[in-house]
Scaffold this active site. Structure first.
Site, short mmCIF file in Angstrom:
data_model
loop_
_atom_site.label_atom_id
_atom_site.label_comp_id
_atom_site.label_asym_id
_atom_site.label_seq_id
_atom_site.Cartn_x
_atom_site.Cartn_y
_atom_site.Cartn_z
N LYS A 10 0.84 -1.21 0.00
CA LYS A 10 0.00 0.00 0.00
C LYS A 10 0.87 1.25 0.00
O LYS A 10 0.64 2.20 -0.75
CB LYS A 10 -0.88 0.00 1.25
CG LYS A 10 -1.62 1.29 1.48
CD LYS A 10 -2.11 1.42 2.90
CE LYS A 10 -0.98 1.76 3.86
NZ LYS A 10 -1.43 2.06 5.23
N SER A 11 1.88 1.26 0.87
CA SER A 11 2.71 2.47 1.04
C SER A 11 3.53 2.75 -0.21
O SER A 11 3.69 3.91 -0.61
CB SER A 11 3.63 2.29 2.25
OG SER A 11 2.84 2.19 3.42
N ARG A 15 3.09 6.07 -2.76
CA ARG A 15 4.23 6.94 -3.10
C ARG A 15 4.50 6.92 -4.60
O ARG A 15 4.78 7.94 -5.21
CB ARG A 15 5.49 6.48 -2.36
CG ARG A 15 5.49 6.87 -0.88
CD ARG A 15 6.53 6.05 -0.14
NE ARG A 15 6.64 6.45 1.25
CZ ARG A 15 5.73 6.16 2.20
NH1 ARG A 15 4.65 5.49 1.89
NH2 ARG A 15 5.91 6.55 3.45
N GLY A 81 -5.01 7.28 5.28
CA GLY A 81 -4.08 8.25 5.86
C GLY A 81 -3.08 8.73 4.83
O GLY A 81 -2.72 9.91 4.78
N ASP A 296 2.45 -1.02 12.57
CA ASP A 296 1.29 -1.64 11.91
C ASP A 296 1.20 -3.12 12.25
O ASP A 296 0.14 -3.75 12.08
CB ASP A 296 1.34 -1.47 10.39
CG ASP A 296 0.90 -0.08 9.95
OD1 ASP A 296 0.55 0.74 10.81
OD2 ASP A 296 0.92 0.18 8.72
N ASN A 319 1.38 6.02 18.89
CA ASN A 319 0.64 6.54 17.74
C ASN A 319 -0.31 5.51 17.11
O ASN A 319 -1.11 5.86 16.25
CB ASN A 319 1.58 7.18 16.70
CG ASN A 319 2.16 6.20 15.71
OD1 ASN A 319 2.49 5.07 16.05
ND2 ASN A 319 2.29 6.65 14.47
N ARG A 327 -5.85 1.50 18.40
CA ARG A 327 -5.52 0.07 18.27
C ARG A 327 -5.08 -0.56 19.60
O ARG A 327 -5.28 -1.75 19.80
CB ARG A 327 -4.43 -0.12 17.21
CG ARG A 327 -4.99 0.04 15.82
CD ARG A 327 -3.95 -0.20 14.74
NE ARG A 327 -4.59 -0.12 13.42
CZ ARG A 327 -3.95 0.07 12.29
NH1 ARG A 327 -2.63 0.21 12.30
NH2 ARG A 327 -4.61 0.13 11.15
N ARG A 368 -6.77 -3.95 10.15
CA ARG A 368 -5.70 -4.69 10.86
C ARG A 368 -6.25 -5.46 12.06
O ARG A 368 -5.75 -6.53 12.39
CB ARG A 368 -4.57 -3.76 11.27
CG ARG A 368 -3.92 -3.09 10.10
CD ARG A 368 -2.43 -2.92 10.17
NE ARG A 368 -2.02 -2.20 8.96
CZ ARG A 368 -1.83 -2.76 7.77
NH1 ARG A 368 -1.96 -4.06 7.62
NH2 ARG A 368 -1.49 -2.03 6.71
O1 LIG Z 1 3.80 6.39 5.06
C1 LIG Z 1 3.12 5.35 5.03
O2 LIG Z 1 2.83 4.77 3.97
C2 LIG Z 1 2.65 4.79 6.31
C3 LIG Z 1 3.21 5.17 7.49
C4 LIG Z 1 2.80 4.62 8.79
O3 LIG Z 1 1.99 5.59 9.44
P1 LIG Z 1 2.53 6.57 10.62
O4 LIG Z 1 3.68 7.30 10.12
O5 LIG Z 1 1.32 7.40 10.88
O6 LIG Z 1 2.88 5.67 11.78
C5 LIG Z 1 1.97 3.35 8.65
O7 LIG Z 1 1.32 3.07 9.87
C6 LIG Z 1 0.92 3.49 7.57
O8 LIG Z 1 0.18 2.30 7.43
C7 LIG Z 1 1.57 3.78 6.24
C1 LIG Z 2 -2.33 3.06 9.63
C2 LIG Z 2 -2.64 2.51 8.46
O1 LIG Z 2 -3.05 3.15 7.37
P1 LIG Z 2 -3.03 4.69 6.89
O2 LIG Z 2 -2.36 5.50 7.95
O3 LIG Z 2 -2.25 4.69 5.61
O4 LIG Z 2 -4.47 5.03 6.70
C3 LIG Z 2 -2.57 1.05 8.28
O5 LIG Z 2 -2.70 0.59 7.13
O6 LIG Z 2 -2.38 0.32 9.25
#
Ligand SMILES: O=C(O)C1=C[C@@H](OP(=O)(O)O)[C@@H](O)[C@H](O)C1
Ligand SMILES: C=C(OP(=O)(O)O)C(=O)O
Length: 415
Positions: A10-11, A15, A81, A296, A319, A327, A368
């Site tokens: 996903k990340s 990007r 997010g 995560d 966080n 969570r 999750r």
């Molecule tokens: O940059 C990213 O793709 C992510 C960063 C992380 O979040 P945080 O930086 O809020 O911990 C992770 O938990 C999220 O699932 C994806």
């Molecule tokens: C925190 C998560 O997602 P995001 O912050 O990208 O919504 C996740 O996938 O666990």
């Protein structure tokens, strides 16, 4: 047993879509993740005027180094997010009025440090309802850049959003962080920016991004390491073997280190350059582990913790309280429902050995929580989820793939 169906990260997909949109030319992404988060991200780019051509195993994006082609847009970030914390910077690079909103779940999550940073750079940003939260309206007039200080203690995504946009500012960007979580995600951002032609300098707490055009690329996306954690945990819990190909010691994703946590708990772990194999031990051992970098996977560990032979204590994960749900609280409440002894503090959780009993898991709309407790279910007859569909955020086919793995294991036992 090989789990070949672990979908793309996903990340990395988010990007790569952002970088492709900013690059000069046509970018081809191979094996992107298509789930609610990344479909939402791609749709958001289309709404911002970019050309995004989606197919099941690839995505072709025409870049626009000048910023969003649209002269204004209403962008819906769904539950993501990544979209909420990356895309407003694209709005700031553009020319026009860009409004970003999301689901009720996403509206609850913080965005203030990012919008504060954009304001410090002279951008006109308005929170339309509650200060520090979506919906937010950004009036873009190009970004001149400059220096700013950022608190990234609640999310590294604020920093990633700024860094990704940095090369397209006039003067470049210098960001000093006062605190930072999820560091491997920032390393991922820098590595991917490098692949698209930009070199960020990182020294101590300061990141310097020079103004420099991004080059389009052909880019292959790794399987998702957080998603892989459920299958690796399933092996660890049942004494079976699982291999995830395409994900190993060379991965861009910090969450691949979850395999090391399982190793410390007694699993046999083979982390090769491009695959990871976990074989579960007879019984997992208890552990105290700091998961700040890989939070995560905190719910994955919490969900298998009762089966260890001693307490499992997970630290430095404050966080995780501002993710899709709180969570720490969701894990504790659900473990207690299963009859397991559990305690939490501000940024930690401790779980004692126990025998979970049948109960319905309150997923709180969090993929999750649903996927983690599905793994608990492998050794807890009668465990059900109140909202199995919430896995759509990152892995719509999760239940089918887990079911297929169980059928393969059953077939192995017969033969
Ligand atoms: O940059 C990213 O793709 C992510 C960063 C992380 O979040 P945080 O930086 O809020 O911990 C992770 O938990 C999220 O699932 C994806
Ligand atoms: C925190 C998560 O997602 P995001 O912050 O990208 O919504 C996740 O996938 O666990």
């Amino acid at each position: 047993m090989t789990v070949g169906e672990v979908p793309g990260s996903k990340s990395i997909t988010a990007r790569a879509l952002f970088l492709a949109a900013c690059a000069d030319g046509t970018t081809v992404l191979r094996r992107p993740l298509w789930s609610d988060d990344t479909e939402g991200f791609a749709t958001a780019l289309s709404t911002l005027g970019y050309s995004v051509d989606r197919a099941p195993d690839r995505c072709v994006v025409e870049g626009s180094p000048q910023g969003p082609p649209a002269g204004g847009a209403e962008v819906y970030c769904r539950d993501a997010g990544t979209a909420a914390r990356f895309l407003p910077t694209l709005g700031a690079l553009g020319h026009g009025t860009f409004r970003f909103d999301g689901s009720a779940q996403l509206r609850r999550r913080p965005i203030g440090p990012l919008t504060g940073a954009l304001r410090a750079l002279g951008v006109d940003v308005r929170h339309d309802e509650q200060e520090g939260h979506l919906p937010v309206t950004v009036t873009g007039a190009g970004l001149s850049g400059g220096a700013l200080t950022l608190d990234a203690s609640l999310s590294s995504q604020f920093l990633t959003g700024l860094l990704l946009a940095g090369p397209l500012t006039e003067k470049g960007l210098t960001v000093t962080v006062t605190d930072l979580v999820s560091v491997p995600y920032v390393e991922m951002t820098l590595a991917m920016m490098r692949r698209f032609g930009n070199d960020v300098t990182w020294s101590g707490d300061t990141f310097h991004v020079p103004p420099q055009p991004y080059r389009a690329a052909e880019y292959a996306i790794e399987p998702d390491a957080s998603t892989a954690s459920y299958f690796l945990a399933a092996a660890a819990l049942t004494g079976r073997t699982v291999t995830v190909p395409g994900l190993g010691a060379d991965a861009l994703q910090g969450d691949v280190r979850f395999a090391k946590v399982l190793q410390e708990m007694g699993a046999d772990v083979r982390l090769r350059t491009d695959s990871v194999t976990v074989t579960g031990p007879e019984r997992l051992s208890g552990i105290t582990v700091n998961m700040r970098d890989i939070s995560d996977t905190m719910p994955t560990l919490a969900a298998i913790a009762p089966f260890a032979d001693g307490p499992v204590r997970i630290e430095d994960v404050y966080n995780t309280r501002v993710k899709e749900c709180d969570r720490l609280d969701a894990c504790a409440t659900n473990l207690a429902r299963l009859g397991v002894r559990v305690e939490t503090g501000r940024d930690w959780i401790q779980i004692w050995p126990g025998t979970p009993r049948a109960a319905e898991i309150d997923c709180r709309g969090d993929h999750r929580i649903a996927m983690s407790f599905s793994v608990t279910g492998l050794r807890t007859p009668g465990l059900t989820l109140d909202d199995p569909g919430c896995v759509r955020k990152t892995f719509p086919e999760f239940h089918e793939v887990l079911g297929a793995l169980l059928r393969d294991w059953a077939a192995e036992d017969v033969s």
